[in-house]
Design an enzyme around this catalytic site. Structure first.
Site, PDB file in Angstrom:
ATOM      1  N   GLY A  90       0.864  -1.172   0.000  1.00  0.00           N
ATOM      2  CA  GLY A  90       0.000   0.000   0.000  1.00  0.00           C
ATOM      3  C   GLY A  90       0.898   1.218   0.000  1.00  0.00           C
ATOM      4  O   GLY A  90       1.871   1.268  -0.736  1.00  0.00           O
ATOM      5  N   SER A 122       5.989  -5.407  -0.888  1.00  0.00           N
ATOM      6  CA  SER A 122       5.925  -4.010  -1.311  1.00  0.00           C
ATOM      7  C   SER A 122       6.206  -3.047  -0.137  1.00  0.00           C
ATOM      8  O   SER A 122       7.324  -3.059   0.381  1.00  0.00           O
ATOM      9  CB  SER A 122       4.568  -3.770  -1.978  1.00  0.00           C
ATOM     10  OG  SER A 122       4.562  -2.564  -2.671  1.00  0.00           O
ATOM     11  N   ALA A 123       5.251  -2.277   0.341  1.00  0.00           N
ATOM     12  CA  ALA A 123       5.500  -1.379   1.483  1.00  0.00           C
ATOM     13  C   ALA A 123       5.969  -2.164   2.705  1.00  0.00           C
ATOM     14  O   ALA A 123       6.839  -1.708   3.457  1.00  0.00           O
ATOM     15  CB  ALA A 123       4.245  -0.577   1.821  1.00  0.00           C
ATOM     16  N   HIS A 159       9.149  -3.417  -6.527  1.00  0.00           N
ATOM     17  CA  HIS A 159       8.582  -3.103  -7.861  1.00  0.00           C
ATOM     18  C   HIS A 159       9.654  -2.427  -8.726  1.00  0.00           C
ATOM     19  O   HIS A 159       9.328  -1.513  -9.492  1.00  0.00           O
ATOM     20  CB  HIS A 159       7.377  -2.164  -7.762  1.00  0.00           C
ATOM     21  CG  HIS A 159       6.232  -2.668  -6.950  1.00  0.00           C
ATOM     22  ND1 HIS A 159       5.357  -3.624  -7.402  1.00  0.00           N
ATOM     23  CD2 HIS A 159       5.802  -2.336  -5.698  1.00  0.00           C
ATOM     24  CE1 HIS A 159       4.433  -3.862  -6.463  1.00  0.00           C
ATOM     25  NE2 HIS A 159       4.693  -3.101  -5.425  1.00  0.00           N
ATOM     26  N   GLU A 194       9.567  -7.357  -9.804  1.00  0.00           N
ATOM     27  CA  GLU A 194       8.366  -8.116  -9.458  1.00  0.00           C
ATOM     28  C   GLU A 194       8.575  -9.606  -9.758  1.00  0.00           C
ATOM     29  O   GLU A 194       9.033  -9.954 -10.850  1.00  0.00           O
ATOM     30  CB  GLU A 194       7.166  -7.570 -10.234  1.00  0.00           C
ATOM     31  CG  GLU A 194       6.803  -6.173  -9.746  1.00  0.00           C
ATOM     32  CD  GLU A 194       5.600  -5.574 -10.454  1.00  0.00           C
ATOM     33  OE1 GLU A 194       5.176  -6.123 -11.490  1.00  0.00           O
ATOM     34  OE2 GLU A 194       5.089  -4.554  -9.962  1.00  0.00           O
TER      35      GLU A 194
END
Lengths: 235, 235
Positions: A90, A122-123, A159, A194
């Site tokens: 997020g 991710s985050a 990413h 990714e």
């Protein structure tokens, strides 16, 4: 012994949430029936409850229960008692703000260093580095600090995107942005494409997935690192 | 009377620095022989001196001299006495940090509101909004605040990029990031595509260039605004 999966993304294009990671997660969380989920990053602004339900459906495929940290009266105790922790993606600014607001950054770092199995995507991966300063996210809230968990001795860029040589867009490439980071900071930065993840077991940091990762160091040319390599030399 | 050009980008693909804007800048800076340049955003980490030289070469084409703000002993006086000011692009976090470090944010805002002709490109445009919270840049330094000049009553997203529907990359689109901004903030956000700029004259805010701009408001669908429109209704 540290036991961490740091994934570039939760989801591969045209696949379900966490699908590509499920075989690794079955092993990673083998001694854990219920996973403590930290939904603070709220992708697309969805609620903690909606986010936890989405994650619960993915983990149900490998017979794990998921409980959101916001469901506990005492979040500190929830982290201390957890047998497995997942922080989803997020917005990294929102995630870090919330972790500081509830005084959870140190507690979480300690739990991971003591060996609680941890998954970040991710985050949730970004915060495994020394600082969140190589996030791709928008600064939509103002966190009280950019320092993060520091469970690996470098920064992450999830990413990671190679420059699109056919593009006419003049916004900075990811590589340019990381070069700008190194005009002010000396921490190495690992660009994780990714489909790539780091499997941290004790002192070993193994690169997994099909792709190479790109290592950026201050005043040096970037370097491509092969899948399967132990990256514990980076610091 | 405010007299501001807020440009998405300094440079169009396959053109020289500021080339596409020079006809507008000739008019904008018609009463100004020397432009005060604020090089703090340091694109790609170049030095203030290198950046000022690059800008000097571009403005030489319309017979303007350029002086870097770092060449003055008293930066506050330099801003107060300037007959034209340009803040170039680069990293918005670095730019905003420096403006606060030297106590220049308020002084610069006052000078622009009093009518000193101002040009911003990219990061230099970002700071014209209420906050820098819709920048695309990496948080490579920690600014003491995200508040910016507020010379227009909304936020900017320069280098606005439409979603690439053919992409398999799972990083957030620009539109998703701005939607996340609106989960926490109510300020409207104007996505300015490359080649677009705002020409602010007093209370009028005219959209220039060939393209439409994309307006994002909290809890509303985004809206495309035509070139030539007066956007002073946005607040």
């Amino acid at each position: 012994m540290k036991n961490i999966i740091i994934a570039s993304t939760s989801t591969l294009s045209s696949e379900g949430y966490l699908d590509y990671l499920l075989p690794a997660l079955q092993l990673h969380f083998q001694n854990c029936k219920t996973i403590l989920f930290i939904p603070f990053a709220r992708p697309g602004g969805i609620s903690h409850k909606e986010y936890t339900e989405l994650v619960g459906m993915a983990f149900a495929k490998i017979n794990k229960k998921v409980t959101g940290i916001d469901e506990f009266d005492d979040a500190t105790e929830a982290i201390k008692n957890a047998t497995g922790i997942f922080t989803g993606g997020g917005n990294t600014f929102v995630l870090v703000s919330q972790l500081y607001k509830y005084n959870l950054m140190d507690i979480l770092s300690q739990a991971i260093k003591k060996g609680t199995p941890y998954l970040g995507t991710s985050a949730g991966s970004n915060i495994c580095g020394l600082t969140m300063q190589t996030t791709n996210d928008m600064p939509i809230v103002y966190p009280s600090s950019f320092q993060t968990l520091g469970v690996v001795p470098f920064n992450l860029n999830p990413h990671y995107l190679d420059p699109d040589l056919s593009s006419k867009h003049m916004g900075e490439t990811r590589e340019t942005r990381i070069k700008e980071f190194h005009a002010y900071n000396s921490a190495p930065v690992l660009g994780l494409r990714e489909g790539s993840w780091l499997d941290v077991k004790g002192d070993k940091i193994i690169l997994k997935g099909d792709l190479t990762a790109r290592l950026f160091r201050q005043n040096q040319n970037p370097e491509e690192l092969e899948s399967g390599m132990d990256l514990s030399f980076i610091n």
